[in-house]
Design an enzyme around this catalytic site. Structure first.
Site, PDB file in Angstrom:
ATOM      1  N   THR A  62       7.029   4.450   8.406  1.00  0.00           N
ATOM      2  CA  THR A  62       7.936   3.736   7.799  1.00  0.00           C
ATOM      3  C   THR A  62       8.124   2.437   8.551  1.00  0.00           C
ATOM      4  O   THR A  62       7.968   1.303   7.941  1.00  0.00           O
ATOM      5  CB  THR A  62       9.259   4.462   7.444  1.00  0.00           C
ATOM      6  N   GLU A 117      11.396   8.127  -0.378  1.00  0.00           N
ATOM      7  CA  GLU A 117      12.293   9.003   0.739  1.00  0.00           C
ATOM      8  C   GLU A 117      13.495   8.365   1.151  1.00  0.00           C
ATOM      9  O   GLU A 117      14.370   9.093   1.172  1.00  0.00           O
ATOM     10  CB  GLU A 117      11.266   9.277   1.866  1.00  0.00           C
ATOM     11  N   ARG A 121      16.679  -1.440   8.290  1.00  0.00           N
ATOM     12  CA  ARG A 121      15.657  -1.193   9.393  1.00  0.00           C
ATOM     13  C   ARG A 121      14.869  -2.814   9.226  1.00  0.00           C
ATOM     14  O   ARG A 121      14.594  -3.010  10.398  1.00  0.00           O
ATOM     15  CB  ARG A 121      14.680  -0.405   8.905  1.00  0.00           C
ATOM     16  N   GLY A 162      -8.630  16.685  -0.015  1.00  0.00           N
ATOM     17  CA  GLY A 162      -9.785  15.815   0.501  1.00  0.00           C
ATOM     18  C   GLY A 162      -9.900  14.644  -0.561  1.00  0.00           C
ATOM     19  O   GLY A 162     -10.606  13.584  -0.129  1.00  0.00           O
ATOM     20  N   ARG A 179     -14.075   1.358   4.492  1.00  0.00           N
ATOM     21  CA  ARG A 179     -15.199   1.155   3.626  1.00  0.00           C
ATOM     22  C   ARG A 179     -16.117  -0.220   3.635  1.00  0.00           C
ATOM     23  O   ARG A 179     -17.398  -0.323   3.601  1.00  0.00           O
ATOM     24  CB  ARG A 179     -14.763   1.397   2.081  1.00  0.00           C
TER      25      ARG A 179
END
Length: 452
Positions: free
Chosen positions: A215, A239, A248, A381, A422
């Site tokens: 985070t 969350e 933060r 996956g 990728r």
């Protein structure tokens, strides 16, 4: 004189408005974004309209065109075309409107009628339970209150601009004692060398075990994109609340200890620092802290933010807390797969990078080598398959590793591992991390593929 108690009451409804909404969406696909967080198929009174809207939603979730032909074909394929009045009725709906103007206002009317109908039903059921006397009256009362609260909850906007949040947080504290990149900058040289910036249409998975700093790094990414790259950024925080994230961000920007901020021990010189963080205050960071955000609501909100605010980076914290399609609710792996596919679809459809935080399985803790691997991605996956980049965070110090094999100190060092890339190199970068201030910085150690 007619007895009013015997008058037949027709449930609250707005049939003409329902018809206008369906016709408008089939004329202009983008209109769906304006209403999908306000109503769903159950909001419609007419059963035909419920089926038609459900077909529209299915086409939207599959990133398919929405028009007379596609809706008609979808209903034909599901065997419900005749039940809604056939192709003629679908065509007739579109003939009633010329544009999607005022569709949000129309959706609010339909939602209001739905709430009225459901309230009548809840009150009737409650009255029946009271007459039967089979339940405790206080339980009946509590259940009614909870049901009405749930009824009036919507997926309406909870997006707040950062400068407004900072103003609110200041009040709270006082009362309570040319880069050359082709993509969006991360703000870190080591990472930008690997990525050339976060690329449009890419899905980036940022994963790690708890306490790795996911985070905190995500917030650093958001700040750097908005301040250094001058890119509007939206954070979907499932969350933490927007206040927690803002605390933060302030700690990272000012260098004030987060502990000092949370314990409201700020002094005059601290407030001066906060007021002076002009770059962050003037940046365009939007925070949506809707809990249990559905993937459908997420897609609609992103589309509207891109259209209205030119958002150029979307961040989700974190993937496993999102709600997938209802049909997958009993199969967590399929649900996560549908979420990751939808995240990639948003990145592609809106042509913006999407960074999604993800948890890793506990298998990491069971191995002698704690460095994460692609097989550690939790619950599916397909996350690896859908992602353009998979980035792991690894803090050697957390596992008692104080030096690398060359004798370099690993104290306060975070390894950023590009396990999948990728369109680029599979490589690593090193950052230093100050946990007290939620601040990551470029590290002077050489970037290398094989650190240990």
């Amino acid at each position: 004189m007619k007895n009013k108690s015997n008058t037949l009451h027709v449930p609250p409804q707005a049939m003409e408005i329902e018809e206008v909404i369906l016709g408008a969406v089939m004329l202009e696909r983008e209109a769906y974004h304006e209403i999908s967080n306000l109503i769903n198929e159950n909001s419609f009174y007419d059963l035909r309209h419920q089926k038609i809207f459900k077909a529209i939603k299915s086409l939207f979730m599959a990133s398919q065109p929405i028009d007379i032909l596609t809706v008609t074909n979808h209903l034909r394929n599901t065997g419900e075309l005749e039940a809604v009045g056939g192709a003629f009725y679908i065509t007739e709906l579109t003939s009633r409107v010329t544009s999607s103007a005022n569709i949000e206002h129309h959706a609010l009317i339909v939602m209001q009628k739905y709430v009225e109908r459901e309230t009548i039903r809840l009150v009737a059921e409650t009255s029946q339970n009271i007459f039967e006397g089979s339940s405790d009256i206080f339980n009946i009362h509590d259940n009614l209150i909870i049901s009405i609260q749930k009824l009036t909850e919507t997926n309406g906007d909870q997006v707040s601009e950062l400068n407004n949040i900072i103003t609110d947080r200041l009040s709270y504290y006082e009362t309570k004692n040319d880069s050359g990149l082709t993509g969006v900058t991360s703000g870190f040289n080591g990472i930008d060398l690997i990525t050339s910036g976060w690329q449009k249409s890419n899905l980036i998975i940022l994963a790690g075990r708890p306490a790795m700093g996911k985070t905190a790094l995500m917030l650093n990414f958001a700040r750097n994109a908005a301040v250094l790259g001058e890119i509007p950024v939206v954070i979907f925080s499932l969350e933490m609340s927007k206040e927690q994230l803002t605390d933060r961000l302030i700690a990272s920007e000012t260098g004030i200890s987060l502990d000092l901020i949370l314990n409201r021990g700020l002094q005059d010189h601290h407030f001066k620092k906060i007021h002076e963080m002009k770059e962050l205050i003037d940046s365009q960071i939007f925070i949506d802290d809707t809990s249990a955000l559905s993937i459908q609501a997420f897609r609609s909100k992103c589309a509207r933010l891109k259209r209205n605010n030119k958002v150029g980076l979307i961040i989700v914290d974190y993937l496993q807390l999102m709600k997938g399609e209802p049909e997958y609710k009993n199969n967590r792996e399929q649900e996560i797969s549908s979420i990751s596919r939808s995240l990639k679809a948003v990145a592609k459809d809106l042509n913006v990078p999407v960074i999604a935080l993800s948890q890793l399985s506990r298998k990491v803790e069971e191995r002698a080598d704690k460095r994460p691997m692609l097989s550690d991605l939790r619950e599916s996956g397909s996350i690896e398959q859908d992602a353009d980049q998979v980035v792991f965070l690894f803090r050697p110090e957390y596992y008692g590793i104080k030096e690398d094999r060359y004798g370099n100190s690993m104290i306060g060092i975070t390894e950023v591992i590009f396990a999948k890339n990728r369109n680029g190199a599979v490589d690593n970068a090193l950052l230093s991390f100050n946990g007290a201030k939620m601040k990551f910085c470029d590290n002077a150690l050489e970037i290398t593929q094989d650190l240990f």
